[in-house]
Design an enzyme around this catalytic site. Structure first.
Site, short mmCIF file in Angstrom:
data_model
loop_
_atom_site.label_atom_id
_atom_site.label_comp_id
_atom_site.label_asym_id
_atom_site.label_seq_id
_atom_site.Cartn_x
_atom_site.Cartn_y
_atom_site.Cartn_z
N GLY A 17 0.97 -1.35 -0.10
CA GLY A 17 0.06 -0.07 0.07
C GLY A 17 0.70 1.26 -0.01
O GLY A 17 0.44 2.43 -0.81
N ASN A 18 2.06 1.24 0.56
CA ASN A 18 2.72 2.49 0.71
C ASN A 18 3.42 2.81 -0.58
O ASN A 18 4.03 3.88 -0.76
CB ASN A 18 3.98 2.47 1.86
CG ASN A 18 5.03 1.46 1.47
OD1 ASN A 18 4.49 0.15 0.91
ND2 ASN A 18 6.33 1.80 1.42
N LYS A 133 -9.78 -9.74 5.32
CA LYS A 133 -9.03 -9.03 4.41
C LYS A 133 -9.62 -7.51 4.69
O LYS A 133 -10.73 -7.11 4.24
CB LYS A 133 -9.29 -9.21 2.94
CG LYS A 133 -8.64 -7.99 2.02
CD LYS A 133 -7.23 -7.90 2.37
CE LYS A 133 -6.15 -8.83 1.67
NZ LYS A 133 -4.95 -8.46 1.92
N LYS A 217 -2.73 -10.08 -2.13
CA LYS A 217 -1.87 -10.09 -3.26
C LYS A 217 -0.69 -10.82 -3.04
O LYS A 217 -0.22 -11.06 -4.10
CB LYS A 217 -1.80 -8.44 -3.89
CG LYS A 217 -1.21 -7.84 -2.75
CD LYS A 217 0.29 -7.42 -3.09
CE LYS A 217 0.85 -6.47 -1.92
NZ LYS A 217 0.43 -6.35 -0.65
N LYS A 279 2.02 -11.91 4.36
CA LYS A 279 3.06 -11.95 3.91
C LYS A 279 4.11 -13.22 3.91
O LYS A 279 4.77 -13.61 3.05
CB LYS A 279 3.80 -10.59 4.05
CG LYS A 279 3.24 -9.38 3.50
CD LYS A 279 3.69 -8.27 3.89
CE LYS A 279 3.10 -7.16 3.51
NZ LYS A 279 2.16 -7.01 2.16
N1 LIG Z 1 6.55 -8.73 13.08
C1 LIG Z 1 6.23 -7.74 11.83
N2 LIG Z 1 7.27 -7.34 11.60
C2 LIG Z 1 7.29 -6.19 10.73
N3 LIG Z 1 6.08 -5.48 10.34
C3 LIG Z 1 4.92 -6.00 10.95
C4 LIG Z 1 5.11 -7.04 11.68
N4 LIG Z 1 3.64 -7.30 12.47
C5 LIG Z 1 2.94 -6.22 11.65
N5 LIG Z 1 3.87 -5.36 10.86
C6 LIG Z 1 3.06 -4.34 10.17
O1 LIG Z 1 2.76 -4.99 8.85
C7 LIG Z 1 2.74 -3.81 7.85
C8 LIG Z 1 2.80 -4.43 6.49
O2 LIG Z 1 1.42 -5.01 6.46
P1 LIG Z 1 0.29 -4.11 5.37
O3 LIG Z 1 0.80 -2.55 5.77
O4 LIG Z 1 -0.77 -4.67 5.55
O5 LIG Z 1 1.01 -4.40 3.92
P2 LIG Z 1 1.26 -3.68 2.55
O6 LIG Z 1 2.38 -3.02 2.59
O7 LIG Z 1 0.90 -5.08 1.58
O8 LIG Z 1 -0.09 -2.71 2.57
C9 LIG Z 1 4.22 -3.16 8.32
O9 LIG Z 1 4.28 -2.10 7.60
C10 LIG Z 1 4.14 -3.24 9.74
O10 LIG Z 1 3.52 -2.06 9.96
N1 LIG Z 2 -5.80 -7.44 -2.27
C1 LIG Z 2 -4.65 -7.18 -1.46
O1 LIG Z 2 -3.98 -7.66 -0.63
O2 LIG Z 2 -4.66 -5.81 -1.22
P1 LIG Z 2 -3.87 -5.10 0.14
O3 LIG Z 2 -2.44 -5.40 -0.24
O4 LIG Z 2 -4.07 -3.66 0.05
O5 LIG Z 2 -4.39 -5.63 1.35
#
Ligand SMILES: Nc1ncnc2c1ncn2[C@@H]1O[C@H](COP(=O)(O)OP(=O)(O)O)[C@@H](O)[C@H]1O
Ligand SMILES: NC(=O)OP(=O)(O)O
Length: 317
Positions: A17-18, A133, A217, A279
């Site tokens: 997302g970032n 989700k 994803k 992940k």
């Molecule tokens: N054990 C962990 N180690 C590192 N990050 C973690 C952990 N548990 C939770 N996180 C959080 O999970 C986030 C990533 O998940 P998310 O933001 O949902 O993914 P995406 O980058 O696909 O949007 C990291 O930025 C962090 O804030």
């Molecule tokens: N579909 C999906 O995994 O989207 P996010 O990474 O934004 O959760």
């Protein structure tokens, strides 16, 4: 025009997302930086397929149409399969455009292909009984509970960052357009595909039909990487490394872990469900399906250094 594949590894990149944005306008700017990191890899000979998240975007599309429909009686609802396809379309458009513009600026003779994909899921998947989700915008607990009472939707707290609507997130079984994605990659295109995990579909006697769910994803990217026999699965998120004791005084960054170690940490509850846990599970699925492969979790900014083995968390069989 057939393009020359790079002489480097084949890598499936899952953008978090970032790397995107919360509005189309914000995203159009953010993807310029994202594209720079992707073209850096292409310039180093890496053959990339890029997937991306869509949680915020698919929720906002579905919710916006639902709100309009409830208030003007004319706007149609936009179910999650269609909202998911729309999110693949506009995010893929913006990513492809940014990559093409960066390739042109550097004089690199490659092109992109944005493939909207469907992903087969099972009607027996237990995920349909347990929505996990997160989609749409973050909100307070009070706002979430009011929205739940108004709509009947389900809301949950999301990794200590606020509350969000949650929907079913079934396991990806097969990517319907896999052959097209592979042929385009083999022809030297930079392929953007499997965004949002792909549009979830059931495969029935009469063909495919969309399902109101959102696939993770990272798990679809793992499936793509394993089915390709890609050299690497690279999951780019907002942290440089996976941690144990995350956000605690004794937090410890992990530079590597085997599948066995990752499973031990999962048992210990070290990875937040709905964020880092899927992940790590995706990386396990990829290396177990393709033991020669290597999975990497790191930040967008550290992607190149991570590919060189200088940072990030590497997961191996
Ligand atoms: N054990 C962990 N180690 C590192 N990050 C973690 C952990 N548990 C939770 N996180 C959080 O999970 C986030 C990533 O998940 P998310 O933001 O949902 O993914 P995406 O980058 O696909 O949007 C990291 O930025 C962090 O804030
Ligand atoms: N579909 C999906 O995994 O989207 P996010 O990474 O934004 O959760």
């Amino acid at each position: 025009m057939p393009y020359q594949k790079g002489d480097g590894p084949s890598v499936v990149i899952a953008l978090g997302g970032n790397a995107l944005g919360n509005t189309p306008q914000e995203q159009l700017e953010l993807v310029k930086n994202t594209a720079k990191h992707i073209v850096d890899m292409v310039g180093d000979g890496v053959n990339v397929v890029v997937s991306h998240g869509n949680g915020p975007q698919v929720g906002m599309i579905n919710n916006a149409f639902a709100y309009a429909a409830a208030n003007d009686g004319k706007t149609p609802e936009m179910p999650f399969p269609e909202a998911g396809a729309m999110s693949q379309g506009y995010i893929g458009y913006q990513l492809s455009q940014a990559i093409l513009n960066d390739l042109k600026a550097r004089g690199i003779m490659r092109s992109t292909a944005n493939v909207i994909t469907q992903t087969v899921v099972s009607p027996d998947d237990p995920a349909f009984q347990n929505p996990t989700k997160p989609v749409g915008a973050f909100m307070t607990e009070e706002e979430a509970k009011a929205k739940a009472a108004e709509t009947g939707w389900t809301f949950k707290e999301d990794a200590g960052r606020g509350w969000r609507q949650v929907v079913a997130s079934p396991k990806p079984q097969r990517i319907v357009e896999f052959d097209a994605v592979k042929d385009l990659m083999d022809a030297g295109y930079i392929v953007v595909s499997t965004g949002g995990g792909g549009v979830p579909v059931f495969e029935t006697e009469d063909g495919y039909e969309g399902v109101p769910a959102v696939i993770d994803k990272d798990r679809s990217s793992a499936k793509l990487a394993a089915d390709f026999g890609a050299d690497m699965l690279v999951i780019l998120t907002a942290v440089e490394k996976v941690c144990i004791n995350f956000n605690k005084p004794d937090q410890q960054e992990l530079s590597s872990m085997t599948v066995a170690e990752a499973r031990k940490y999962i048992e210990e509850g070290q990875f937040a469900p709905g964020s880092m846990l899927p992940k790590v599970e995706a990386c396990i699925e990829y290396v177990e399906a393709y033991p020669q492969g290597k999975a990497l979790i790191t930040s967008l900014e550290c992607a190149a250094a991570g590919l060189e083995g200088k940072t990030g968390t590497v997961i191996t069989a």
